[in-house]
Design an enzyme around this catalytic site. Structure first.
Site, PDB file in Angstrom:
ATOM      1  N   TYR A  61       0.852  -1.192   0.000  1.00  0.00           N
ATOM      2  CA  TYR A  61       0.000   0.000   0.000  1.00  0.00           C
ATOM      3  C   TYR A  61       0.887   1.240   0.000  1.00  0.00           C
ATOM      4  CZ  TYR A  61      -3.740  -3.242   1.450  1.00  0.00           C
ATOM      5  OH  TYR A  61      -4.636  -4.293   1.535  1.00  0.00           O
ATOM      6  N   HIS A 128      -0.134 -11.958   1.326  1.00  0.00           N
ATOM      7  CA  HIS A 128      -1.154 -11.131   0.651  1.00  0.00           C
ATOM      8  C   HIS A 128      -1.757 -11.839  -0.560  1.00  0.00           C
ATOM      9  CE1 HIS A 128      -2.131  -6.592  -0.148  1.00  0.00           C
ATOM     10  NE2 HIS A 128      -3.182  -7.357  -0.298  1.00  0.00           N
ATOM     11  N   LEU A 209     -18.234  -3.440   1.869  1.00  0.00           N
ATOM     12  CA  LEU A 209     -19.208  -2.495   1.301  1.00  0.00           C
ATOM     13  C   LEU A 209     -19.094  -2.417  -0.220  1.00  0.00           C
ATOM     14  CD1 LEU A 209     -18.894   0.313   3.987  1.00  0.00           C
ATOM     15  CD2 LEU A 209     -20.655  -1.432   3.775  1.00  0.00           C
ATOM     16  N   GLY A 210     -18.486  -3.464  -0.809  1.00  0.00           N
ATOM     17  CA  GLY A 210     -18.400  -3.513  -2.272  1.00  0.00           C
ATOM     18  C   GLY A 210     -17.659  -2.326  -2.867  1.00  0.00           C
ATOM     19  N   GLY A 212     -17.483   0.699  -1.947  1.00  0.00           N
ATOM     20  CA  GLY A 212     -18.298   1.916  -2.003  1.00  0.00           C
ATOM     21  C   GLY A 212     -19.639   1.743  -2.692  1.00  0.00           C
ATOM     22  N   PHE A 213     -19.842   0.597  -3.335  1.00  0.00           N
ATOM     23  CA  PHE A 213     -21.096   0.375  -4.069  1.00  0.00           C
ATOM     24  C   PHE A 213     -22.304   0.446  -3.132  1.00  0.00           C
ATOM     25  CE2 PHE A 213     -24.404  -2.670  -5.450  1.00  0.00           C
ATOM     26  CZ  PHE A 213     -24.782  -2.064  -6.645  1.00  0.00           C
ATOM     27  N   PHE A 214     -22.178  -0.127  -1.926  1.00  0.00           N
ATOM     28  CA  PHE A 214     -23.328  -0.155  -1.031  1.00  0.00           C
ATOM     29  C   PHE A 214     -23.531   1.165  -0.277  1.00  0.00           C
ATOM     30  CE2 PHE A 214     -22.710  -4.725  -1.713  1.00  0.00           C
ATOM     31  CZ  PHE A 214     -23.981  -5.020  -2.169  1.00  0.00           C
ATOM     32  N   GLY A 217     -24.380   3.157  -4.641  1.00  0.00           N
ATOM     33  CA  GLY A 217     -24.967   2.526  -5.820  1.00  0.00           C
ATOM     34  C   GLY A 217     -24.190   2.895  -7.070  1.00  0.00           C
TER      35      GLY A 217
END
Length: 341
Positions: A61, A128, A209-210, A212-214, A217
């Protein structure tokens, strides 16, 4: 606020962590440019003081800058309050990603992470990604030595298939397996989750949370910066996202009924998978962090769980979840084939 988050046992070797962790990758890379160091240290301190003490990073990272950031955040007595996980195994070689489980590299990577984090011992050290050229027993043999030397306390694997997990666990106990698991990523439920449970291994879902998808959307793909990792993911391509948007709409409807946000509902679904599951949602904003820990208070009935699970079952989601290696590619050669370096 301290102590507001319940504690769970992760795996069967004695590691205890907050029931929700904090993924730190996005502070330094992947979701747009690195965020201001001072703000991220404030966020990390806020998380620890709120009872979220399980921090997740990796040497790739940044690369390296996320570990340095966390090392700075843990100064002044904070180190004793946290369970710190980092990872090795992905490295940049001549502008391309290489996966390595070579024993000499494992040791060098661990010692470099200890220096960057400025600590004496890593609580949980994950491979990893799995090096498919080297028997997993060889990599685990070196990790076992690092445990015996007091450089790491517990060993984890990330994106490993069931046979790799079993073989690794026979060399030295695996405390946790990190994997992608969310309402729209369910492939681990068939074989990997049951294998972990059979062996007493804790489960650490990333991207619960996918990505940021959830939270947003299909709006999540609007205004992504050029270096945002999601630009390359099949699932986030406009044609797939258009199809996937209906999953978010249904989740949003149920969340409205429950009086919580869609992201809290999606996170609560992960928490309800069991007491051996510790999701590590990442964020760079205190406000989002506070929303995420509120998901721990959302209670779902068996009927609500079933309703949520039916939304993204089978091939309901369009587009593969990753752009690179996953557990599907993680078998290693038999130990009998190893000739050493």
């Amino acid at each position: 606020m301290e102590g507001a988050v319940r504690r769970i046992k992760l795996g069967s070797q004695g590691l205890e962590v907050s029931a929700q962790g904090l993924g730190c990758m996005g502070m330094s890379m992947s979701y747009g440019p690195a965020k201001p160091e001072e703000d991220m240290i404030k966020l990390i301190h806020h998380a620890i003081n709120s009872g979220v003490t399980f921090l997740d990073t990796s040497d790739i990272y940044g690369p390296h800058t996320n570990e340095i950031l966390i090392g700075k955040a843990l100064k002044g007595g904070m180190r004793e309050k946290v369970e710190l996980a980092t990872k090795f195994g992905i490295r940049n070689v001549h502008d391309r990603r290489d996966i390595s489980g070579d024993p000499a590299y494992v040791r060098a990577a661990c010692e470099a992470s200890l220096r960057r984090l400025d600590i004496d011992c890593i609580d949980l050290y994950y491979q990893h990604r799995i090096d498919t050229r080297i028997p997993i027993e060889v990599t685990m043999g070196e990790l076992k030595k690092l445990v015996e030397e007091g450089k790491i306390k517990y060993v984890g694997l990330s994106e490993a298939c069931a046979s790799t997990i079993r073989r690794a666990h026979s060399v030295h106990p695996v405390t946790a397996v990190q994997l992608e698991w969310s309402l729209w990523t369910r492939d681990v439920e068939e074989e990997i989750v049951p294998t972990c449970r059979e062996l007493g291994i804790g489960i650490v879902p990333y991207s619960p949370l996918g990505r940021g998808f959830f939270a947003k959307g299909s709006k999540v793909i609007e205004n992504l910066s050029a270096n945002d990792y999601r630009q390359r993911l099949p699932r986030f391509q406009p044609e797939n996202m258009k199809h996937n948007a209906h999953i978010f709409e249904r989740v949003n409807e149920i969340a409205t009924r429950k009086g919580c946000t869609p992201s809290q509902l999606a996170l609560a679904w992960v928490h309800h998978q069991g007491d051996d599951v510790c999701p590590i949602p990442g964020t760079t904003k205190i406000e989002n962090f506070n929303q995420n820990i509120a998901a721990l208070s959302v209670t779902l009935t068996p009927e609500e769980m079933e309703e949520l699970q039916s939304l993204a079952s089978g091939d309901a989601v369009k587009g593969f979840r990753q752009a690179n290696l996953t557990w599907l590619d993680s078998d290693t050669p038999p130990l009998s084939s190893w000739k050493g370096n």
